[in-house]
Motif scaffolding. Structure first.
Motif, PDB file in Angstrom:
ATOM      1  N   ASN A 343       0.940  -1.260  -0.053  1.00  0.00           N
ATOM      2  CA  ASN A 343       0.080  -0.141   0.035  1.00  0.00           C
ATOM      3  C   ASN A 343       0.923   1.304  -0.079  1.00  0.00           C
ATOM      4  O   ASN A 343       0.579   1.950  -0.732  1.00  0.00           O
ATOM      5  N   GLU A 344       1.792   1.321   1.235  1.00  0.00           N
ATOM      6  CA  GLU A 344       2.410   2.670   1.399  1.00  0.00           C
ATOM      7  C   GLU A 344       3.652   3.053   0.342  1.00  0.00           C
ATOM      8  O   GLU A 344       3.840   4.118   0.023  1.00  0.00           O
ATOM      9  N   GLY A 345       4.285   1.800   0.064  1.00  0.00           N
ATOM     10  CA  GLY A 345       5.347   1.871  -0.830  1.00  0.00           C
ATOM     11  C   GLY A 345       5.183   2.325  -2.197  1.00  0.00           C
ATOM     12  O   GLY A 345       5.790   3.246  -2.787  1.00  0.00           O
ATOM     13  N   PHE A 346       3.900   1.763  -2.562  1.00  0.00           N
ATOM     14  CA  PHE A 346       3.487   2.119  -3.959  1.00  0.00           C
ATOM     15  C   PHE A 346       2.914   3.455  -4.008  1.00  0.00           C
ATOM     16  O   PHE A 346       3.206   4.391  -5.055  1.00  0.00           O
ATOM     17  N   PRO A 385      10.999  -3.982   5.117  1.00  0.00           N
ATOM     18  CA  PRO A 385       9.674  -3.730   4.686  1.00  0.00           C
ATOM     19  C   PRO A 385       8.497  -4.622   4.372  1.00  0.00           C
ATOM     20  O   PRO A 385       7.375  -4.477   4.615  1.00  0.00           O
ATOM     21  N   ALA A 386       9.069  -5.828   4.049  1.00  0.00           N
ATOM     22  CA  ALA A 386       8.036  -6.855   3.762  1.00  0.00           C
ATOM     23  C   ALA A 386       7.681  -7.492   5.079  1.00  0.00           C
ATOM     24  O   ALA A 386       6.643  -8.192   4.962  1.00  0.00           O
ATOM     25  N   ASP A 387       8.046  -7.147   6.195  1.00  0.00           N
ATOM     26  CA  ASP A 387       7.589  -7.671   7.543  1.00  0.00           C
ATOM     27  C   ASP A 387       8.125  -6.895   8.771  1.00  0.00           C
ATOM     28  O   ASP A 387       8.860  -7.009   9.588  1.00  0.00           O
ATOM     29  N   PRO A 388       7.510  -5.465   8.389  1.00  0.00           N
ATOM     30  CA  PRO A 388       7.973  -4.467   9.737  1.00  0.00           C
ATOM     31  C   PRO A 388       7.359  -4.649  10.885  1.00  0.00           C
ATOM     32  O   PRO A 388       8.169  -3.706  11.781  1.00  0.00           O
ATOM     33  N   LEU A 393       4.391  -0.464  11.476  1.00  0.00           N
ATOM     34  CA  LEU A 393       3.549  -0.682  10.423  1.00  0.00           C
ATOM     35  C   LEU A 393       3.514   0.587   9.513  1.00  0.00           C
ATOM     36  O   LEU A 393       3.117   0.309   8.484  1.00  0.00           O
ATOM     37  N   PHE A 394       3.471   1.813  10.108  1.00  0.00           N
ATOM     38  CA  PHE A 394       3.642   3.107   9.291  1.00  0.00           C
ATOM     39  C   PHE A 394       4.923   3.799   9.429  1.00  0.00           C
ATOM     40  O   PHE A 394       4.805   4.887   9.568  1.00  0.00           O
ATOM     41  N   GLY A 395       6.035   2.921   9.334  1.00  0.00           N
ATOM     42  CA  GLY A 395       7.256   3.356   9.915  1.00  0.00           C
ATOM     43  C   GLY A 395       7.989   3.911   8.521  1.00  0.00           C
ATOM     44  O   GLY A 395       7.334   3.646   7.265  1.00  0.00           O
ATOM     45  N   THR A 488       4.434  15.503   3.909  1.00  0.00           N
ATOM     46  CA  THR A 488       3.585  14.738   3.832  1.00  0.00           C
ATOM     47  C   THR A 488       3.686  13.262   4.700  1.00  0.00           C
ATOM     48  O   THR A 488       2.859  12.869   5.291  1.00  0.00           O
ATOM     49  N   HIS A 489       4.926  12.680   4.469  1.00  0.00           N
ATOM     50  CA  HIS A 489       5.314  11.379   5.063  1.00  0.00           C
ATOM     51  C   HIS A 489       5.250  11.658   6.604  1.00  0.00           C
ATOM     52  O   HIS A 489       5.053  10.817   7.222  1.00  0.00           O
ATOM     53  N   ALA A 490       5.889  12.917   7.095  1.00  0.00           N
ATOM     54  CA  ALA A 490       5.835  12.934   8.491  1.00  0.00           C
ATOM     55  C   ALA A 490       4.295  12.986   9.203  1.00  0.00           C
ATOM     56  O   ALA A 490       4.617  12.576  10.379  1.00  0.00           O
ATOM     57  N   LEU A 491       3.558  13.419   8.614  1.00  0.00           N
ATOM     58  CA  LEU A 491       2.344  13.338   9.125  1.00  0.00           C
ATOM     59  C   LEU A 491       1.486  12.081   8.763  1.00  0.00           C
ATOM     60  O   LEU A 491       0.975  11.555   9.998  1.00  0.00           O
ATOM     61  N   LEU A 492       1.810  11.540   7.570  1.00  0.00           N
ATOM     62  CA  LEU A 492       1.167  10.126   7.536  1.00  0.00           C
ATOM     63  C   LEU A 492       1.567   8.993   8.555  1.00  0.00           C
ATOM     64  O   LEU A 492       1.155   8.142   8.989  1.00  0.00           O
ATOM     65  N   HIS A 493       3.011   9.193   8.999  1.00  0.00           N
ATOM     66  CA  HIS A 493       3.744   8.239   9.931  1.00  0.00           C
ATOM     67  C   HIS A 493       2.999   8.391  11.327  1.00  0.00           C
ATOM     68  O   HIS A 493       3.203   7.552  12.047  1.00  0.00           O
ATOM     69  N   GLN A 494       2.066   9.369  11.457  1.00  0.00           N
ATOM     70  CA  GLN A 494       1.638   9.484  12.810  1.00  0.00           C
ATOM     71  C   GLN A 494       0.235   8.500  12.994  1.00  0.00           C
ATOM     72  O   GLN A 494      -0.250   8.519  13.980  1.00  0.00           O
TER      73      GLN A 494
END
Length: 495
Positions: A343-346, A385-388, A393-395, A488-494
């Motif tokens: 999801n997130e990498g793409f 990434p394949a097993d975080p 989970l949102f790192g 954007t990513h700093a906020l998404l990681h929360q």
């Protein structure tokens, strides 16, 4: 009579001797689907096809009353089954007969039908309930968000528990009708299209109705209630676009948000040229009141955004990211939460491609900058990434290293094969679920290359992969787009 009983006994013994199996007694469904990270999320024993959620919500007291009708099919001979839910239940019907129900743990509702449901049998489950969602704690927190003028049911991976009973795992998708009655002058926004305009009810309430016609995961189903300005439009191919902006924003925030979210149709049209046809029946976005939502979530057809994304001006990066999820995360959903990088990498790599499209830095320049600036002991490298794991989970590894993995794949197979891989992935698993192993197999099939070493280094090894390009090691100049992407990513990681 005695002779008849003897005869019947003989028949039973004869059948037993033929090896014809006796029918097994109905058994309980499981309280979870066995997810690697959240084993008690979702339930086994049945498959849901549709949810009809009918609610009334009073913002002043945070009181929610509702009736949810669930259409499902038993996948075994079922004596009882579980629903994921935390509000107070007053009654449950299964196939028009009262069922007994009891609590188990912090989010399980155990339902025992009056009659067992046979494998393949239809189930119509009607649950009536009420409560104050913000007072309910499960898994150690409350996902329901109260706002100054309403509430938001938005969260990942949990949110359904606080407003409708469900089989809460991405592997059991369904279609949805969501109908919410709220006080006059208050808006209620959800997924999909509006099958009818808002209808004024008695006692000062107005009912808003929404319909999702494509398979949708439970956590991607949302409601946002409050005072919003709603804009409507259509795309070039006639799809409806609904955008909503909290009236509690300042004029400056509103302008920055609108300058971003009103470009949703343009951005998603561009994404269709890369990922394939838009998978759903509508588009749009919702911007929450200030200081209420921490981040953004890719709710199907209509992402929700925190105002924090727009405090420094317009931000198309987050619009690109959340709408890329409509393909990667929403249409193609994870089969298990450990595959979250799919999801997130793409979605993160879509931001790189948007930067490239707009001349604000190539994907290679963004890769170089990230590779050079993350120290070797950063979590982005020490997490696979394949097993975080649940804690990550949102790192960074899921977002940034996931995107870096895709860039390395692009370099290895070339643009033609790379973009064919993305489009084929979205098409082959449309409205379904998938795994990392399926993606890597597809990449090798389309490219005709052995990519084991690449994926082992970038997805499975908890250390910094070696990159042969010497220029990368010295690249520390951030592309023009990086300020927006990193914010954007700093906020998404929360999340």
């Amino acid at each position: 009579m005695r002779r008849l009983l003897v005869a019947l006994t003989a028949i039973v013994v004869t059948l037993a001797g033929t090896g014809v199996p006796a029918q097994a007694a109905p058994a309980p469904g499981g309280p979870g689907v066995g997810d690697s990270y959240f084993p008690d999320y979702g339930n086994s024993g049945y498959d849901v096809s549709h949810y009809d959620i009918r609610l009334r919500y009073t913002p002043a007291t945070d009181t929610l009353t509702g009736t949810t009708t669930i259409l499902a099919t038993a996948t075994q001979d079922l004596s009882r089954f579980n629903l994921d839910f935390v509000l107070d239940v007053s009654s449950v019907l299964v196939n028009n007969r009262p069922a007994t129900f009891a609590r188990q743990g912090d989010h399980e509702l155990v339902v025992t039908p009056a009659r067992p449901v046979r494998d393949g049998g239809a189930m119509t489950v009607v649950v009536r309930y009420s409560g104050v969602p913000s007072t309910k704690v499960a898994a150690g927190f409350t996902a329901w968000i109260r706002t100054p003028d309403g509430a938001m049911a938005i969260g990942e991976p949990e949110i359904a528990w606080w407003w409708y009973p469900s089989n809460d795992h991405p592997t059991d998708k369904a279609t949805f009708d969501v109908s919410v009655s709220v006080p006059d002058g208050v808006e209620a926004i959800s997924n999909g299209t509006m099958p009818r305009p808002p209808v004024r009810e008695t006692l000062g309430y107005t009912r808003w109705s929404w319909r999702s016609l494509k398979p949708q995961a439970t956590y991607l189903t949302f409601i946002t209630i409050g005072q919003y300005d709603v804009t409507t439009d259509t795309t070039a191919n006639g799809q409806p676009v609904y955008n909503a902006y909290s009236q509690l924003m300042t004029q400056e925030l509103r302008e920055a948000a609108q300058s971003s979210v009103e470009r949703t149709a343009e951005i998603t049209d561009w994404e269709t040229t890369i990922f394939g046809p838009w998978p759903f029946e509508a588009r749009g976005g919702v911007v929450a009141p200030p200081n209420t939502l921490c981040c953004a979530l890719e709710n199907q057809t209509r992402p929700n955004y925190a105002t924090a994304f727009f405090t420094r001006g317009s931000n198309t990066s987050v619009v690109v990211h959340e709408n890329a999820h409509q393909w990667f995360g929403d249409s193609v959903s994870v089969a298990d939460w450990r595959h979250i990088w799919l999801n997130e990498g793409f979605a993160s790599y879509a931001e790189w491609l948007w930067s490239e499209e707009n001349g604000e830095g190539t994907a290679q320049e963004i890769f170089d900058y990230l590779y050079a600036t993350y120290p070797a002991d950063a979590r982005v490298w020490t997490t696979a990434p394949a097993d975080p794991g649940v804690a990550q989970l949102f790192g960074d590894a899921v977002y940034d290293r996931g995107a870096m993995t895709l860039h390395q794949l692009r370099l290895a197979v070339g643009d033609d094969d790379f973009f064919e891989i993305l489009r084929t992935w979205a098409a082959d698993h449309r409205y379904g679920n998938a795994t990392t192993e399926e993606f890597t197999a597809l990449a090798e099939k389309i490219s005709g290359k052995d990519l084991d070493a690449l994926f082992q280094a970038w997805l499975y090894t908890p250390s910094k992969p070696v990159v042969a390009v010497a220029a990368t090691l010295a690249a520390k100049k951030a592309p023009k787009s990086w300020a927006q992407i990193s914010r954007t990513h700093a906020l998404l990681h929360q999340r």
